[in-house]
Design a protein around this motif. Structure first.
Motif, PDB file in Angstrom:
ATOM      1  N   ARG A  47       1.837  -8.470  -0.238  1.00 31.18           N
ATOM      2  CA  ARG A  47       2.724  -8.190   0.889  1.00 31.18           C
ATOM      3  C   ARG A  47       1.901  -7.715   2.070  1.00 31.18           C
ATOM      4  N   LYS A  48       2.483  -7.867   3.251  1.00 28.30           N
ATOM      5  CA  LYS A  48       1.846  -7.383   4.477  1.00 28.30           C
ATOM      6  C   LYS A  48       2.852  -6.491   5.175  1.00 28.30           C
ATOM      7  N   GLY A  49       2.504  -5.227   5.313  1.00 27.93           N
ATOM      8  CA  GLY A  49       3.416  -4.273   5.954  1.00 27.93           C
ATOM      9  C   GLY A  49       4.729  -4.177   5.209  1.00 27.93           C
ATOM     10  N   SER A  50       5.817  -4.287   5.937  1.00 22.45           N
ATOM     11  CA  SER A  50       7.144  -4.183   5.318  1.00 22.45           C
ATOM     12  C   SER A  50       7.727  -5.547   4.962  1.00 22.45           C
ATOM     13  N   GLU A  51       6.929  -6.611   5.101  1.00 19.68           N
ATOM     14  CA  GLU A  51       7.408  -7.944   4.749  1.00 19.68           C
ATOM     15  C   GLU A  51       7.754  -8.015   3.266  1.00 19.68           C
ATOM     16  N   THR A  52       8.610  -8.951   2.914  1.00 20.90           N
ATOM     17  CA  THR A  52       8.955  -9.176   1.516  1.00 20.90           C
ATOM     18  C   THR A  52       7.715  -9.615   0.767  1.00 20.90           C
ATOM     19  N   SER A  53       7.536  -9.074  -0.410  1.00 26.14           N
ATOM     20  CA  SER A  53       6.349  -9.431  -1.172  1.00 26.14           C
ATOM     21  C   SER A  53       6.527 -10.786  -1.852  1.00 26.14           C
ATOM     22  N   ILE A  54       5.416 -11.451  -2.069  1.00 20.89           N
ATOM     23  CA  ILE A  54       5.363 -12.717  -2.784  1.00 20.89           C
ATOM     24  C   ILE A  54       4.802 -12.384  -4.160  1.00 20.89           C
ATOM     25  N   GLU A  55       5.544 -12.715  -5.199  1.00 24.92           N
ATOM     26  CA  GLU A  55       5.121 -12.359  -6.551  1.00 24.92           C
ATOM     27  C   GLU A  55       4.801 -13.623  -7.333  1.00 24.92           C
ATOM     28  N   PHE A  56       3.735 -13.577  -8.112  1.00 20.90           N
ATOM     29  CA  PHE A  56       3.375 -14.731  -8.935  1.00 20.90           C
ATOM     30  C   PHE A  56       2.572 -14.282 -10.137  1.00 20.90           C
ATOM     31  N   ARG A  57       2.509 -15.147 -11.115  1.00 21.69           N
ATOM     32  CA  ARG A  57       1.683 -14.914 -12.294  1.00 21.69           C
ATOM     33  C   ARG A  57       0.592 -15.974 -12.286  1.00 21.69           C
ATOM     34  N   PRO A  58      -0.656 -15.548 -12.189  1.00 21.78           N
ATOM     35  CA  PRO A  58      -1.762 -16.508 -12.136  1.00 21.78           C
ATOM     36  C   PRO A  58      -1.794 -17.405 -13.368  1.00 21.78           C
ATOM     37  N   GLU A  59      -2.002 -18.684 -13.152  1.00 22.54           N
ATOM     38  CA  GLU A  59      -2.184 -19.628 -14.249  1.00 22.54           C
ATOM     39  C   GLU A  59      -3.653 -20.009 -14.254  1.00 22.54           C
ATOM     40  N   THR A  60      -4.381 -19.460 -15.182  1.00 24.73           N
ATOM     41  CA  THR A  60      -5.815 -19.687 -15.242  1.00 24.73           C
ATOM     42  C   THR A  60      -6.180 -20.435 -16.512  1.00 24.73           C
ATOM     43  N   VAL A  61      -7.424 -20.870 -16.577  1.00 25.73           N
ATOM     44  CA  VAL A  61      -7.910 -21.515 -17.793  1.00 25.73           C
ATOM     45  C   VAL A  61      -7.822 -20.521 -18.947  1.00 25.73           C
ATOM     46  N   GLN A  62      -8.132 -19.285 -18.680  1.00 21.99           N
ATOM     47  CA  GLN A  62      -8.020 -18.208 -19.672  1.00 21.99           C
ATOM     48  C   GLN A  62      -7.041 -17.184 -19.115  1.00 21.99           C
ATOM     49  N   PRO A  63      -5.744 -17.394 -19.311  1.00 22.83           N
ATOM     50  CA  PRO A  63      -4.773 -16.488 -18.704  1.00 22.83           C
ATOM     51  C   PRO A  63      -4.619 -15.155 -19.436  1.00 22.83           C
ATOM     52  N   GLU A  64      -5.247 -15.013 -20.605  1.00 21.40           N
ATOM     53  CA  GLU A  64      -5.118 -13.781 -21.364  1.00 21.40           C
ATOM     54  C   GLU A  64      -6.471 -13.088 -21.486  1.00 21.40           C
ATOM     55  N   TRP A  65      -6.441 -11.773 -21.361  1.00 27.44           N
ATOM     56  CA  TRP A  65      -7.678 -10.992 -21.385  1.00 27.44           C
ATOM     57  C   TRP A  65      -7.660 -10.009 -22.531  1.00 27.44           C
ATOM     58  N   LEU A  66      -8.849  -9.591 -22.970  1.00 24.91           N
ATOM     59  CA  LEU A  66      -8.965  -8.650 -24.085  1.00 24.91           C
ATOM     60  C   LEU A  66      -8.665  -7.220 -23.670  1.00 24.91           C
ATOM     61  N   THR A  67      -8.890  -6.898 -22.380  1.00 23.88           N
ATOM     62  CA  THR A  67      -8.657  -5.527 -21.923  1.00 23.88           C
ATOM     63  C   THR A  67      -7.756  -5.507 -20.691  1.00 23.88           C
ATOM     64  N   GLU A  68      -7.136  -4.372 -20.483  1.00 26.68           N
ATOM     65  CA  GLU A  68      -6.293  -4.177 -19.305  1.00 26.68           C
ATOM     66  C   GLU A  68      -7.132  -4.278 -18.032  1.00 26.68           C
ATOM     67  N   ALA A  69      -8.351  -3.709 -18.052  1.00 27.37           N
ATOM     68  CA  ALA A  69      -9.224  -3.727 -16.872  1.00 27.37           C
ATOM     69  C   ALA A  69      -9.562  -5.154 -16.458  1.00 27.37           C
ATOM     70  N   GLU A  70      -9.797  -6.048 -17.432  1.00 27.49           N
ATOM     71  CA  GLU A  70     -10.089  -7.447 -17.107  1.00 27.49           C
ATOM     72  C   GLU A  70      -8.887  -8.117 -16.454  1.00 27.49           C
ATOM     73  N   ALA A  71      -7.697  -7.828 -16.945  1.00 25.85           N
ATOM     74  CA  ALA A  71      -6.485  -8.408 -16.367  1.00 25.85           C
ATOM     75  C   ALA A  71      -6.278  -7.922 -14.937  1.00 25.85           C
ATOM     76  N   VAL A  72      -6.548  -6.645 -14.680  1.00 24.23           N
ATOM     77  CA  VAL A  72      -6.405  -6.087 -13.327  1.00 24.23           C
ATOM     78  C   VAL A  72      -7.410  -6.747 -12.387  1.00 24.23           C
ATOM     79  N   ARG A  73      -8.667  -6.852 -12.810  1.00 22.46           N
ATOM     80  CA  ARG A  73      -9.706  -7.486 -11.982  1.00 22.46           C
ATOM     81  C   ARG A  73      -9.323  -8.928 -11.665  1.00 22.46           C
ATOM     82  N   ASP A  74      -8.861  -9.662 -12.671  1.00 18.52           N
ATOM     83  CA  ASP A  74      -8.456 -11.049 -12.460  1.00 18.52           C
ATOM     84  C   ASP A  74      -7.258 -11.125 -11.503  1.00 18.52           C
TER      85      ASP A  74
END
Length: 79
Positions: free
Chosen positions: A32-59
């Protein structure tokens, strides 16, 4: 789950990591930018699942920055 935020180029990227039934981590991302409506999505990657929470946040942050560059800023650059 905790939401992690990052300010980047005037936008706010919010990443919410989620663990699936198998214990793998994925990220839900919103931009989102300022008070604009946010755009939400779930990334579709080659490896969409991570072993740790930190890796998912970084991705999620990487996908948020890529989304801003390619989907939001790029159309303006084409003019």
């Amino acid at each position: 789950m905790q939401t992690h935020t990052l300010a980047w180029r005037g936008y706010e990227i919010a990443v919410q990591p989620e663990q699936n039934e198998f214990g793998a981590w994925r990220a839900k991302v919103s931009v989102r930018k300022g008070s604009e409506t946010s755009i939400e999505f779930r990334p579709e990657t080659v490896q969409p699942e991570w072993l740790t929470e930190a890796e998912a946040v970084r991705d999620g942050f990487e996908w948020g920055r890529r989304f801003i560059r390619q989907k939001i800023e790029a159309p303006a650059d084409a003019l």
